[in-house]
Design a protein around this motif. Structure first.
Motif, mmCIF file in Angstrom:
data_model
loop_
_atom_site.group_PDB
_atom_site.id
_atom_site.type_symbol
_atom_site.label_atom_id
_atom_site.label_comp_id
_atom_site.label_asym_id
_atom_site.label_seq_id
_atom_site.Cartn_x
_atom_site.Cartn_y
_atom_site.Cartn_z
ATOM 1 N N THR A 27 0.826 -1.198 0.000
ATOM 2 C CA THR A 27 0.000 0.000 0.000
ATOM 3 C C THR A 27 0.868 1.258 0.000
ATOM 4 O OG1 THR A 27 -1.801 -1.110 1.177
ATOM 5 C CG2 THR A 27 -1.747 1.290 1.294
ATOM 6 N N ASP A 28 0.549 2.193 -0.903
ATOM 7 C CA ASP A 28 1.269 3.472 -1.008
ATOM 8 C C ASP A 28 2.733 3.314 -1.396
ATOM 9 O OD1 ASP A 28 -0.835 5.336 -0.337
ATOM 10 O OD2 ASP A 28 -0.726 4.549 1.713
ATOM 11 N N ALA A 29 3.086 2.145 -1.927
ATOM 12 C CA ALA A 29 4.474 1.965 -2.370
ATOM 13 C C ALA A 29 4.717 2.708 -3.677
ATOM 14 C CB ALA A 29 4.772 0.474 -2.555
ATOM 15 N N ARG A 30 5.977 2.945 -3.982
ATOM 16 C CA ARG A 30 6.378 3.510 -5.269
ATOM 17 C C ARG A 30 7.302 2.494 -5.938
ATOM 18 N NH1 ARG A 30 9.389 9.310 -6.544
ATOM 19 N NH2 ARG A 30 9.597 8.965 -8.787
ATOM 20 N N ILE A 31 6.916 2.075 -7.147
ATOM 21 C CA ILE A 31 7.659 1.029 -7.854
ATOM 22 C C ILE A 31 8.100 1.585 -9.202
ATOM 23 C CG2 ILE A 31 7.510 -1.295 -8.833
ATOM 24 C CD1 ILE A 31 5.362 -1.885 -6.682
ATOM 25 N N ASP A 42 -0.734 -13.464 -5.656
ATOM 26 C CA ASP A 42 -2.007 -13.815 -5.038
ATOM 27 C C ASP A 42 -2.280 -12.944 -3.810
ATOM 28 O OD1 ASP A 42 -2.210 -15.810 -6.910
ATOM 29 O OD2 ASP A 42 -1.593 -17.423 -5.556
ATOM 30 N N GLU A 43 -3.445 -12.264 -3.830
ATOM 31 C CA GLU A 43 -3.905 -11.455 -2.699
ATOM 32 C C GLU A 43 -2.928 -10.345 -2.319
ATOM 33 O OE1 GLU A 43 -5.058 -13.999 0.506
ATOM 34 O OE2 GLU A 43 -6.259 -15.288 -0.782
ATOM 35 N N VAL A 44 -2.123 -9.917 -3.270
ATOM 36 C CA VAL A 44 -1.219 -8.792 -3.022
ATOM 37 C C VAL A 44 -2.025 -7.491 -3.019
ATOM 38 C CG1 VAL A 44 0.597 -7.396 -4.096
ATOM 39 C CG2 VAL A 44 0.905 -9.858 -3.813
ATOM 40 N N VAL A 45 -1.660 -6.586 -2.132
ATOM 41 C CA VAL A 45 -2.326 -5.292 -2.017
ATOM 42 C C VAL A 45 -1.357 -4.190 -2.444
ATOM 43 C CG1 VAL A 45 -3.419 -3.647 -0.444
ATOM 44 C CG2 VAL A 45 -3.804 -6.109 -0.148
ATOM 45 N N LEU A 46 -1.756 -3.453 -3.489
ATOM 46 C CA LEU A 46 -0.963 -2.323 -3.963
ATOM 47 C C LEU A 46 -1.844 -1.075 -4.051
ATOM 48 C CD1 LEU A 46 1.111 -4.109 -6.755
ATOM 49 C CD2 LEU A 46 2.044 -3.053 -4.685
ATOM 50 N N ARG A 47 -2.692 -0.895 -3.054
ATOM 51 C CA ARG A 47 -3.581 0.269 -3.042
ATOM 52 C C ARG A 47 -2.770 1.554 -3.041
ATOM 53 N NH1 ARG A 47 -7.362 -1.936 1.859
ATOM 54 N NH2 ARG A 47 -8.322 -3.673 0.726
ATOM 55 N N ARG A 48 -3.187 2.461 -3.907
ATOM 56 C CA ARG A 48 -2.569 3.794 -4.032
ATOM 57 C C ARG A 48 -1.087 3.722 -4.390
ATOM 58 N NH1 ARG A 48 -5.479 3.883 0.537
ATOM 59 N NH2 ARG A 48 -3.615 3.872 1.826
ATOM 60 N N ALA A 49 -0.640 2.570 -4.851
ATOM 61 C CA ALA A 49 0.764 2.437 -5.247
ATOM 62 C C ALA A 49 1.011 3.159 -6.570
ATOM 63 C CB ALA A 49 1.153 0.971 -5.372
ATOM 64 N N THR A 63 -6.339 -12.907 -6.790
ATOM 65 C CA THR A 63 -6.893 -11.564 -6.623
ATOM 66 C C THR A 63 -5.724 -10.592 -6.495
ATOM 67 O OG1 THR A 63 -7.013 -11.718 -4.204
ATOM 68 C CG2 THR A 63 -8.969 -12.401 -5.457
ATOM 69 N N LEU A 64 -5.959 -9.372 -6.983
ATOM 70 C CA LEU A 64 -4.922 -8.343 -6.930
ATOM 71 C C LEU A 64 -5.617 -7.008 -6.695
ATOM 72 C CD1 LEU A 64 -1.928 -7.539 -7.332
ATOM 73 C CD2 LEU A 64 -2.422 -7.334 -9.788
ATOM 74 N N ASP A 65 -5.220 -6.306 -5.640
ATOM 75 C CA ASP A 65 -5.852 -5.047 -5.268
ATOM 76 C C ASP A 65 -4.920 -3.889 -5.620
ATOM 77 O OD1 ASP A 65 -7.108 -2.879 -4.133
ATOM 78 O OD2 ASP A 65 -7.438 -3.805 -2.184
ATOM 79 N N VAL A 66 -5.256 -3.196 -6.716
ATOM 80 C CA VAL A 66 -4.475 -2.026 -7.125
ATOM 81 C C VAL A 66 -5.385 -0.792 -7.139
ATOM 82 C CG1 VAL A 66 -2.721 -3.305 -8.389
ATOM 83 C CG2 VAL A 66 -4.822 -2.642 -9.569
ATOM 84 N N THR A 67 -6.333 -0.764 -6.201
ATOM 85 C CA THR A 67 -7.287 0.326 -6.080
ATOM 86 C C THR A 67 -6.576 1.676 -5.973
ATOM 87 O OG1 THR A 67 -8.832 -1.137 -4.947
ATOM 88 C CG2 THR A 67 -9.158 1.228 -4.663
ATOM 89 N N SER A 68 -7.075 2.669 -6.717
ATOM 90 C CA SER A 68 -6.555 4.042 -6.667
ATOM 91 C C SER A 68 -5.080 4.115 -7.023
ATOM 92 C CB SER A 68 -6.789 4.669 -5.272
ATOM 93 O OG SER A 68 -8.165 4.679 -4.963
ATOM 94 N N VAL A 84 -9.139 -8.442 -10.476
ATOM 95 C CA VAL A 84 -8.261 -7.279 -10.336
ATOM 96 C C VAL A 84 -9.113 -6.074 -9.943
ATOM 97 C CG1 VAL A 84 -6.626 -5.735 -11.469
ATOM 98 C CG2 VAL A 84 -6.649 -8.177 -12.046
ATOM 99 N N GLN A 85 -8.892 -5.566 -8.747
ATOM 100 C CA GLN A 85 -9.602 -4.387 -8.263
ATOM 101 C C GLN A 85 -8.751 -3.152 -8.568
ATOM 102 O OE1 GLN A 85 -12.636 -4.477 -7.181
ATOM 103 N NE2 GLN A 85 -12.834 -6.694 -6.989
ATOM 104 N N ALA A 86 -9.177 -2.420 -9.611
ATOM 105 C CA ALA A 86 -8.410 -1.238 -10.030
ATOM 106 C C ALA A 86 -9.317 -0.018 -10.103
ATOM 107 C CB ALA A 86 -7.749 -1.499 -11.378
ATOM 108 N N TYR A 87 -10.392 -0.020 -9.304
ATOM 109 C CA TYR A 87 -11.293 1.115 -9.379
ATOM 110 C C TYR A 87 -10.610 2.379 -8.847
ATOM 111 C CZ TYR A 87 -12.356 -0.233 -4.499
ATOM 112 O OH TYR A 87 -12.268 -0.589 -3.170
ATOM 113 N N ASP A 88 -11.062 3.515 -9.395
ATOM 114 C CA ASP A 88 -10.506 4.825 -9.041
ATOM 115 C C ASP A 88 -9.019 4.923 -9.378
ATOM 116 O OD1 ASP A 88 -10.862 7.442 -8.085
ATOM 117 O OD2 ASP A 88 -9.999 6.916 -6.146
#
Length: 200
Positions: A27-31, A42-49, A63-68, A84-88
């Motif tokens: 979450t909030d990482a910069r890559i 699997d089930e990695v969270v990269l929200r706001r990344a 599943t992959l969460d790259v929301t926002s 893939v959750q990429a909403y917003d």
């Protein structure tokens, strides 16, 4: 030492090959300027990344969460992704080529110069999305949701409309480009939208 994603971390010029990042939280990482090949997400969270100049090659995820997320110059190649959750999201110059995505949730996303090329998508949800320069090339989508979408100028001539089983939010097609044969495939949905009865 195995690579570990951490919230708010800065990941620069990291090449991974075959690593398993299952369940990790970025979450909030910069890559930046990374190449990840055959990595399990699997089930990695990269929200706001924020991802830039990065290639995800033959990665997989249930599943992959790259929301926002903020993605710039990102390529996803020949990958197998479930939900893939990429909403917003804010995607610019993003290319998804080959592979398969079961569910791509781009609700309320902002997409500029995004290309889907040779990919199979179970459900593509563009509800409320705003696009500029969106291109679908040799893309098979089973369910397409366009409620409140803005697709003006989108090139949908590469959408395999024959594979389309569900189309919701037909008004979202306004301003997009399709071919004559595609228009015939879409005619029942368009007719239903305007209340036109078609008789043999």
């Amino acid at each position: 030492m195995p690579f570990v994603l951490e919230p708010e971390s800065y990941v620069d010029d990291v090449a991974l090959d075959g690593d398993d990042l299952t369940g990790q939280d970025g979450t909030d990482a910069r890559i930046d300027t990374c190449t990840w090949r055959a990595v399990r997400l699997d089930e990695v969270v990269l929200r706001r990344a924020r991802l830039s100049d990065t290639t995800l090659d033959t990665v997989s995820a249930t599943t992959l969460d790259v929301t926002s997320g903020d993605w710039l110059d990102v390529v996803v190649r020949d990958s197998r992704l479930g939900g893939v959750q990429a909403y917003d999201a804010d995607w610019r110059r993003v290319r998804i080529t080959g592979g398969k995505v079961d569910y791509l949730n781009l609700r309320d996303a902002r997409l500029a110069d995004v290309v889907l090329d040779g990919v199979t998508v179970g459900e593509l949800d563009l509800t409320g999305a705003r696009t500029k320069g969106l291109v679908l090339r040799d893309v098979a989508v089973r369910e397409l949701v366009l409620d409140r979408a803005t697709l003006a100028g989108a090139d949908l001539t590469g959408l395999a409309t024959g594979a389309l089983r569900v189309l919701r939010g037909v008004a979202g097609l306004r301003g997009a480009r399709v071919t004559g044969p595609q228009a015939l495939d879409l005619l029942p949905a368009l007719a239903d939208h305007v209340g036109l009865a078609i008789e043999d």
